[in-house]
Design a protein around this motif. Structure first.
Motif, PDB file in Angstrom:
ATOM      1  N   LEU A 152      45.239  53.093  72.264  1.00  0.00           N
ATOM      2  CA  LEU A 152      44.756  51.718  72.348  1.00  0.00           C
ATOM      3  C   LEU A 152      45.552  50.747  71.474  1.00  0.00           C
ATOM      4  CD1 LEU A 152      40.911  52.388  72.263  1.00  0.00           C
ATOM      5  CD2 LEU A 152      42.290  51.755  74.249  1.00  0.00           C
ATOM      6  N   GLY A 153      46.499  51.276  70.689  1.00  0.00           N
ATOM      7  CA  GLY A 153      47.314  50.416  69.832  1.00  0.00           C
ATOM      8  C   GLY A 153      46.593  49.962  68.576  1.00  0.00           C
ATOM      9  N   LEU A 154      45.631  50.749  68.127  1.00  0.00           N
ATOM     10  CA  LEU A 154      44.872  50.404  66.932  1.00  0.00           C
ATOM     11  C   LEU A 154      45.398  51.192  65.736  1.00  0.00           C
ATOM     12  CD1 LEU A 154      41.266  50.510  68.437  1.00  0.00           C
ATOM     13  CD2 LEU A 154      42.686  48.510  68.029  1.00  0.00           C
ATOM     14  N   ALA A 155      45.229  50.614  64.569  1.00  0.00           N
ATOM     15  CA  ALA A 155      45.630  51.295  63.340  1.00  0.00           C
ATOM     16  C   ALA A 155      44.497  51.183  62.339  1.00  0.00           C
ATOM     17  CB  ALA A 155      46.892  50.667  62.767  1.00  0.00           C
ATOM     18  N   GLY A 156      44.278  52.250  61.604  1.00  0.00           N
ATOM     19  CA  GLY A 156      43.235  52.251  60.587  1.00  0.00           C
ATOM     20  C   GLY A 156      43.702  51.519  59.333  1.00  0.00           C
ATOM     21  N   ILE A 157      42.747  51.007  58.600  1.00  0.00           N
ATOM     22  CA  ILE A 157      43.075  50.351  57.336  1.00  0.00           C
ATOM     23  C   ILE A 157      42.325  51.063  56.215  1.00  0.00           C
ATOM     24  CG2 ILE A 157      43.537  48.089  58.329  1.00  0.00           C
ATOM     25  CD1 ILE A 157      40.728  47.270  57.362  1.00  0.00           C
ATOM     26  N   CYS A 158      42.891  51.018  55.045  1.00  0.00           N
ATOM     27  CA  CYS A 158      42.252  51.615  53.874  1.00  0.00           C
ATOM     28  C   CYS A 158      41.800  50.493  52.947  1.00  0.00           C
ATOM     29  CB  CYS A 158      43.233  52.516  53.128  1.00  0.00           C
ATOM     30  SG  CYS A 158      43.746  53.939  54.086  1.00  0.00           S
ATOM     31  N   PRO A 159      40.684  50.698  52.271  1.00  0.00           N
ATOM     32  CA  PRO A 159      40.280  49.675  51.302  1.00  0.00           C
ATOM     33  C   PRO A 159      41.272  49.610  50.152  1.00  0.00           C
ATOM     34  CG  PRO A 159      38.862  51.603  51.157  1.00  0.00           C
ATOM     35  CD  PRO A 159      39.763  51.808  52.336  1.00  0.00           C
ATOM     36  N   LYS A 160      41.254  48.485  49.450  1.00  0.00           N
ATOM     37  CA  LYS A 160      42.171  48.314  48.324  1.00  0.00           C
ATOM     38  C   LYS A 160      41.878  49.353  47.249  1.00  0.00           C
ATOM     39  CE  LYS A 160      42.853  43.359  48.822  1.00  0.00           C
ATOM     40  NZ  LYS A 160      42.717  42.054  48.176  1.00  0.00           N
ATOM     41  N   LYS A 161      42.914  49.715  46.530  1.00  0.00           N
ATOM     42  CA  LYS A 161      42.737  50.655  45.438  1.00  0.00           C
ATOM     43  C   LYS A 161      41.930  50.003  44.328  1.00  0.00           C
ATOM     44  CE  LYS A 161      46.891  53.385  46.172  1.00  0.00           C
ATOM     45  NZ  LYS A 161      48.122  53.891  45.586  1.00  0.00           N
ATOM     46  N   TRP A 162      41.209  50.814  43.576  1.00  0.00           N
ATOM     47  CA  TRP A 162      40.394  50.326  42.461  1.00  0.00           C
ATOM     48  C   TRP A 162      41.295  49.789  41.371  1.00  0.00           C
ATOM     49  CZ3 TRP A 162      35.365  49.502  41.751  1.00  0.00           C
ATOM     50  CH2 TRP A 162      34.909  49.292  40.467  1.00  0.00           C
ATOM     51  N   LYS A 163      40.980  48.596  40.904  1.00  0.00           N
ATOM     52  CA  LYS A 163      41.756  47.986  39.846  1.00  0.00           C
ATOM     53  C   LYS A 163      40.839  47.710  38.661  1.00  0.00           C
ATOM     54  CE  LYS A 163      44.767  44.101  38.778  1.00  0.00           C
ATOM     55  NZ  LYS A 163      45.396  42.877  39.257  1.00  0.00           N
ATOM     56  N   THR A 164      41.174  48.253  37.509  1.00  0.00           N
ATOM     57  CA  THR A 164      40.381  48.035  36.309  1.00  0.00           C
ATOM     58  C   THR A 164      40.736  46.680  35.726  1.00  0.00           C
ATOM     59  OG1 THR A 164      40.393  50.407  35.876  1.00  0.00           O
ATOM     60  CG2 THR A 164      39.790  48.973  34.057  1.00  0.00           C
ATOM     61  N   THR A 165      39.724  45.823  35.567  1.00  0.00           N
ATOM     62  CA  THR A 165      39.969  44.485  35.048  1.00  0.00           C
ATOM     63  C   THR A 165      39.514  44.330  33.600  1.00  0.00           C
ATOM     64  OG1 THR A 165      37.847  43.743  35.925  1.00  0.00           O
ATOM     65  CG2 THR A 165      39.788  43.435  37.322  1.00  0.00           C
ATOM     66  N   THR A 166      38.688  45.235  33.127  1.00  0.00           N
ATOM     67  CA  THR A 166      38.204  45.165  31.758  1.00  0.00           C
ATOM     68  C   THR A 166      38.923  46.217  30.926  1.00  0.00           C
ATOM     69  OG1 THR A 166      36.038  44.467  32.535  1.00  0.00           O
ATOM     70  CG2 THR A 166      36.181  45.272  30.270  1.00  0.00           C
ATOM     71  N   ILE A 167      39.616  45.772  29.907  1.00  0.00           N
ATOM     72  CA  ILE A 167      40.320  46.687  29.015  1.00  0.00           C
ATOM     73  C   ILE A 167      39.548  46.730  27.704  1.00  0.00           C
ATOM     74  CG2 ILE A 167      42.465  47.154  27.788  1.00  0.00           C
ATOM     75  CD1 ILE A 167      43.885  45.561  30.026  1.00  0.00           C
ATOM     76  N   ILE A 168      39.047  47.911  27.375  1.00  0.00           N
ATOM     77  CA  ILE A 168      38.226  48.069  26.186  1.00  0.00           C
ATOM     78  C   ILE A 168      39.107  48.436  25.006  1.00  0.00           C
ATOM     79  CG2 ILE A 168      36.368  49.387  25.126  1.00  0.00           C
ATOM     80  CD1 ILE A 168      35.256  49.805  27.949  1.00  0.00           C
ATOM     81  N   ASP A 169      39.036  47.625  23.966  1.00  0.00           N
ATOM     82  CA  ASP A 169      39.758  47.910  22.734  1.00  0.00           C
ATOM     83  C   ASP A 169      38.714  48.363  21.718  1.00  0.00           C
ATOM     84  OD1 ASP A 169      41.511  48.140  20.651  1.00  0.00           O
ATOM     85  OD2 ASP A 169      41.867  45.989  20.422  1.00  0.00           O
ATOM     86  N   HIS A 170      38.726  49.657  21.370  1.00  0.00           N
ATOM     87  CA  HIS A 170      37.691  50.201  20.505  1.00  0.00           C
ATOM     88  C   HIS A 170      37.789  49.672  19.076  1.00  0.00           C
ATOM     89  CE1 HIS A 170      35.981  52.807  23.487  1.00  0.00           C
ATOM     90  NE2 HIS A 170      37.195  53.180  23.841  1.00  0.00           N
ATOM     91  N   THR A 171      38.914  49.102  18.691  1.00  0.00           N
ATOM     92  CA  THR A 171      39.004  48.520  17.352  1.00  0.00           C
ATOM     93  C   THR A 171      38.234  47.210  17.276  1.00  0.00           C
ATOM     94  OG1 THR A 171      41.075  47.404  17.900  1.00  0.00           O
ATOM     95  CG2 THR A 171      41.233  49.596  16.906  1.00  0.00           C
ATOM     96  N   ASP A 172      38.027  46.535  18.415  1.00  0.00           N
ATOM     97  CA  ASP A 172      37.270  45.288  18.444  1.00  0.00           C
ATOM     98  C   ASP A 172      35.805  45.508  18.792  1.00  0.00           C
ATOM     99  OD1 ASP A 172      39.470  43.842  17.795  1.00  0.00           O
ATOM    100  OD2 ASP A 172      39.960  43.278  19.848  1.00  0.00           O
TER     101      ASP A 172
END
Length: 56
Positions: free
Chosen positions: A14-34
């Protein structure tokens, strides 16, 4: 139940192609010293006098 190969063949025909969801991106960086505030009074709570150490 349909096999994966049957779905793949049908989608190609049918000429269709599957798509994958975007990869997980971590936006919060935890600095344990703070993680904790600076100890400004060096844990000296009892100074022997009134109104020398205030904690809020």
């Amino acid at each position: 139940m349909i096999s994966r190969n049957t779905v793949t063949t049908t989608m190609k025909r049918l000429g269709l192609a599957g798509i994958c969801p975007k990869k997980w991106k971590t936006t919060t960086i935890i600095d344990h010293t703070d993680a904790y505030p600076v100890d400004a009074v060096k844990r000296t709570w009892d100074t022997g006098a009134l109104n020398q150490v205030w904690v809020g």
